[in-house]
Design a protein around this motif. Structure first.
Motif, PDB file in Angstrom:
ATOM      1  N   ILE A   1       0.874  -1.183   0.000  1.00  0.00           N
ATOM      2  CA  ILE A   1       0.000   0.000   0.000  1.00  0.00           C
ATOM      3  C   ILE A   1       0.904   1.224   0.000  1.00  0.00           C
ATOM      4  N   VAL A   2       0.728   2.096  -0.965  1.00  0.00           N
ATOM      5  CA  VAL A   2       1.463   3.361  -0.931  1.00  0.00           C
ATOM      6  C   VAL A   2       0.469   4.488  -0.686  1.00  0.00           C
ATOM      7  N   SER A   3       0.661   5.160   0.431  1.00  0.00           N
ATOM      8  CA  SER A   3      -0.151   6.339   0.712  1.00  0.00           C
ATOM      9  C   SER A   3       0.603   7.560   0.203  1.00  0.00           C
ATOM     10  N   THR A   4       0.018   8.248  -0.743  1.00  0.00           N
ATOM     11  CA  THR A   4       0.670   9.442  -1.283  1.00  0.00           C
ATOM     12  C   THR A   4      -0.355  10.379  -1.898  1.00  0.00           C
ATOM     13  N   SER A   5      -0.110  11.663  -1.757  1.00  0.00           N
ATOM     14  CA  SER A   5      -0.906  12.665  -2.464  1.00  0.00           C
ATOM     15  C   SER A   5      -0.037  13.355  -3.507  1.00  0.00           C
ATOM     16  N   SER A   6       1.150  12.799  -3.724  1.00  0.00           N
ATOM     17  CA  SER A   6       2.093  13.410  -4.672  1.00  0.00           C
ATOM     18  C   SER A   6       2.846  12.278  -5.375  1.00  0.00           C
ATOM     19  N   GLY A   7       2.064  11.339  -5.921  1.00  0.00           N
ATOM     20  CA  GLY A   7       2.646  10.152  -6.545  1.00  0.00           C
ATOM     21  C   GLY A   7       3.366  10.455  -7.847  1.00  0.00           C
ATOM     22  N   ASP A   8       3.935   9.417  -8.437  1.00  0.00           N
ATOM     23  CA  ASP A   8       4.753   9.590  -9.644  1.00  0.00           C
ATOM     24  C   ASP A   8       3.943  10.162 -10.812  1.00  0.00           C
ATOM     25  N   TYR A   9       2.681   9.707 -10.946  1.00  0.00           N
ATOM     26  CA  TYR A   9       1.898  10.057 -12.140  1.00  0.00           C
ATOM     27  C   TYR A   9       0.531  10.626 -11.764  1.00  0.00           C
ATOM     28  N   VAL A  10       0.039  11.563 -12.580  1.00  0.00           N
ATOM     29  CA  VAL A  10      -1.259  12.197 -12.324  1.00  0.00           C
ATOM     30  C   VAL A  10      -2.341  11.127 -12.276  1.00  0.00           C
ATOM     31  N   GLY A  11      -3.179  11.220 -11.248  1.00  0.00           N
ATOM     32  CA  GLY A  11      -4.291  10.278 -11.121  1.00  0.00           C
ATOM     33  C   GLY A  11      -3.852   8.870 -10.782  1.00  0.00           C
ATOM     34  N   GLY A  12      -2.579   8.700 -10.461  1.00  0.00           N
ATOM     35  CA  GLY A  12      -2.103   7.365 -10.118  1.00  0.00           C
ATOM     36  C   GLY A  12      -2.154   6.393 -11.281  1.00  0.00           C
ATOM     37  N   VAL A  13      -1.874   6.870 -12.485  1.00  0.00           N
ATOM     38  CA  VAL A  13      -1.854   5.993 -13.660  1.00  0.00           C
ATOM     39  C   VAL A  13      -0.446   5.999 -14.252  1.00  0.00           C
ATOM     40  N   PRO A  14       0.372   5.013 -13.943  1.00  0.00           N
ATOM     41  CA  PRO A  14       0.089   3.861 -13.088  1.00  0.00           C
ATOM     42  C   PRO A  14       0.261   4.202 -11.609  1.00  0.00           C
ATOM     43  N   PRO A  15      -0.280   3.337 -10.739  1.00  0.00           N
ATOM     44  CA  PRO A  15      -0.106   3.575  -9.309  1.00  0.00           C
ATOM     45  C   PRO A  15       1.374   3.558  -8.914  1.00  0.00           C
ATOM     46  N   THR A  16       1.750   4.460  -8.038  1.00  0.00           N
ATOM     47  CA  THR A  16       3.141   4.498  -7.552  1.00  0.00           C
ATOM     48  C   THR A  16       3.505   3.171  -6.875  1.00  0.00           C
ATOM     49  N   SER A  17       2.536   2.541  -6.214  1.00  0.00           N
ATOM     50  CA  SER A  17       2.779   1.269  -5.534  1.00  0.00           C
ATOM     51  C   SER A  17       3.262   0.190  -6.506  1.00  0.00           C
ATOM     52  N   CYS A  18       2.761   0.216  -7.737  1.00  0.00           N
ATOM     53  CA  CYS A  18       3.191  -0.778  -8.733  1.00  0.00           C
ATOM     54  C   CYS A  18       4.627  -0.506  -9.174  1.00  0.00           C
ATOM     55  N   VAL A  19       4.969   0.777  -9.299  1.00  0.00           N
ATOM     56  CA  VAL A  19       6.347   1.140  -9.643  1.00  0.00           C
ATOM     57  C   VAL A  19       7.281   0.649  -8.533  1.00  0.00           C
ATOM     58  N   VAL A  20       6.852   0.850  -7.288  1.00  0.00           N
ATOM     59  CA  VAL A  20       7.660   0.427  -6.134  1.00  0.00           C
ATOM     60  C   VAL A  20       7.781  -1.100  -6.114  1.00  0.00           C
ATOM     61  N   GLN A  21       6.689  -1.787  -6.381  1.00  0.00           N
ATOM     62  CA  GLN A  21       6.705  -3.261  -6.378  1.00  0.00           C
ATOM     63  C   GLN A  21       7.815  -3.780  -7.283  1.00  0.00           C
ATOM     64  N   ASN A  22       7.904  -3.184  -8.460  1.00  0.00           N
ATOM     65  CA  ASN A  22       8.930  -3.595  -9.425  1.00  0.00           C
ATOM     66  C   ASN A  22      10.330  -3.247  -8.910  1.00  0.00           C
ATOM     67  N   LYS A  23      10.459  -2.084  -8.287  1.00  0.00           N
ATOM     68  CA  LYS A  23      11.785  -1.641  -7.819  1.00  0.00           C
ATOM     69  C   LYS A  23      12.328  -2.507  -6.690  1.00  0.00           C
ATOM     70  N   ILE A  24      11.444  -3.047  -5.857  1.00  0.00           N
ATOM     71  CA  ILE A  24      11.946  -3.808  -4.693  1.00  0.00           C
ATOM     72  C   ILE A  24      11.827  -5.325  -4.895  1.00  0.00           C
ATOM     73  N   GLY A  25      11.320  -5.746  -6.029  1.00  0.00           N
ATOM     74  CA  GLY A  25      11.246  -7.184  -6.303  1.00  0.00           C
ATOM     75  C   GLY A  25      10.191  -7.916  -5.490  1.00  0.00           C
ATOM     76  N   ALA A  26       9.123  -7.222  -5.146  1.00  0.00           N
ATOM     77  CA  ALA A  26       8.032  -7.871  -4.376  1.00  0.00           C
ATOM     78  C   ALA A  26       7.043  -8.477  -5.366  1.00  0.00           C
ATOM     79  N   LYS A  27       7.518  -9.477  -6.125  1.00  0.00           N
ATOM     80  CA  LYS A  27       6.761  -9.894  -7.315  1.00  0.00           C
ATOM     81  C   LYS A  27       5.456 -10.609  -7.012  1.00  0.00           C
ATOM     82  N   ASN A  28       5.256 -11.047  -5.763  1.00  0.00           N
ATOM     83  CA  ASN A  28       3.992 -11.731  -5.442  1.00  0.00           C
ATOM     84  C   ASN A  28       2.960 -10.814  -4.788  1.00  0.00           C
ATOM     85  N   ALA A  29       3.291  -9.534  -4.707  1.00  0.00           N
ATOM     86  CA  ALA A  29       2.410  -8.604  -3.979  1.00  0.00           C
ATOM     87  C   ALA A  29       1.353  -7.975  -4.880  1.00  0.00           C
ATOM     88  N   ALA A  30       0.153  -7.854  -4.357  1.00  0.00           N
ATOM     89  CA  ALA A  30      -0.820  -6.926  -4.945  1.00  0.00           C
ATOM     90  C   ALA A  30      -0.371  -5.516  -4.559  1.00  0.00           C
TER      91      ALA A  30
END
Ligand code: ACO
Length: 341
Positions: A85-114
């Motif tokens: 879960i990423v709580s942010t009001s200043s995420g990477d992309y407008v409207g969260g498209v894509p969600p910052t949490s998905c970008v983070v998932q890829n960066k940290i190798g949490a490949k089984n995470a929603a």
């Protein structure tokens, strides 16, 4: 079954800006900022840093802390995360498209995470605790990574002295696990209870007016300023003092404990005067509130978990300590949680 915070981590940008340095660019001064807010400096991300970079760094530090504690390899902990879960009001992309949490998932190798984002402004950590507890209470999920990350500097009007002195960038992460500890009675552990609320009537007290579906930028429009926070400081101040006081009183009453039973209260780090006014209303002893806005300013959702990580790192949270976190912010939203460490 309990939901326990088993590791914490934080990440701040390298660039620290003091009040004096800020005063060189906008009509303000160290004396005014300190006396009105308690803020002495803030950390501001470089242009090449995105919210997901700070979020991923904070997450990696929490993963490393858990690896150190359990001996489990860091990458296998990352792969064991069920939800990010990423709580942010200043995420990477407008409207969260894509969600910052998905970008983070890829960066940290949490490949089984929603992965999903939530935007609850400064109350994000508290909402995140309750959502994480709910997710862990059903199904086979065991580990949730809750990250609060903000680059408020990207939505700050640096020519507005009424707001730009208040905010800073930062991120912090916690890993929340489902454990066999009891949630009630003797030896109870983890997140005991959360209280959440909102007052949408105050929505315009803290607002980024442009860029969303309500006020999109139009083709050929000449834009004088990028999207930025506008704030009715007095309204937010009054709301904050009242809600901190109410939330703390209600949580104590619901749990049947007194303020002297708390090892520490970690409030959202917006303004030391807000905290002090609430402390006086509650008749609480000096020193029960932990504050660090002098160093980091207001990092919105990240401010409470940054403080939590600082206390944890310093060994100031002892097993069995009863601690309270309490937040408020845009929305207007508010909430608090009681946790046995
Ligand atoms: N430097 C110097 N002077 C300033 C500055 C500044 N940075 N900002 C305002 N002033 C001046 C004003 O222009 C005004 O001058 P005037 O009397 O000549 O008109 C004077 O200082 C007083 O201004 P006020 O706005 O009345 O100051 P106040 O005492 O209300 O403090 C503050 C302002 C600090 C913003 C306060 O209202 C506050 O803390 N509000 C809560 C803000 C907050 O916490 N927001 C975030 C919460 S939600 C979230 O975290 C996203």
């Amino acid at each position: 079954m309990a939901f326990e915070i088993v590791a914490t981590g934080r990440a701040l940008p390298k660039n620290r800006i003091t009040n004096d340095e800020l005063s060189a660019t906008v009509d303000t001064n160290d004396e005014w900022i300190r006396s009105h807010t308690g803020i002495g400096s803030r950390y501001i991300a470089g242009e090449d840093v995105a919210t997901s970079d700070l979020a991923a760094l904070a997450a990696k530090r929490a993963l490393a802390a858990l690896a150190k504690k359990t001996g489990e390899p860091e990458n296998s902990i990352a792969e064991s995360i069920d939800v990010i879960i990423v709580s942010t009001s200043s995420g990477d992309y407008v409207g969260g498209v894509p969600p910052t949490s998905c970008v983070v998932q890829n960066k940290i190798g949490a490949k089984n995470a929603a992965a999903f984002d939530m935007a609850v402004c400064c109350t994000g950590f508290i909402y995140g605790l309750e959502i994480a507890s709910g997710l862990l209470s059903t199904g086979s999920r065991k580990r949730i990574l809750l990250i609060c990350a903000e680059l408020l500097s990207r939505i700050t009007d640096w020519s507005d002295r009424g707001t730009c002195v208040l905010f800073g960038d930062g991120a912090a992460a916690v890993i929340i696990e489902k454990t066999q500890a009891p949630l009630t009675g003797d030896g109870k552990r983890g997140i005991l209870r959360c209280l959440l609320g909102a007052d949408g009537g105050g929505a315009e007290s803290l607002i980024v007016r442009r860029g969303g579906s309500k006020n999109p930028y139009r083709k050929n429009e000449v834009v004088d300023k990028p999207p930025h926070i506008e704030m009715d400081g007095r309204a937010v101040y009054n709301f904050a003092v009242k809600t901190i006081t109410d939330v703390i009183s209600k949580l104590l009453e619901q749990e049947g404990v007194g303020i002297s039973d708390l090892a520490v209260i970690i409030p959202h780090q917006a303004n030391v005067r807000i905290v002090e006014a609430a402390r006086k209303r509650l008749g609480a002893p000096e020193g029960v509130f932990y504050t660090n806005m002098e160093e980091y300013a207001n990092t919105s959702a990240a401010s409470i978990p940054i403080a939590l990580d600082e206390l944890n790192e310093a060994g100031r949270l002892k097993k069995g300590d009863l601690i309270m976190v309490v937040g408020f912010g845009g929305g207007l939203t508010f909430g608090g949680a009681l946790i046995v460490w």
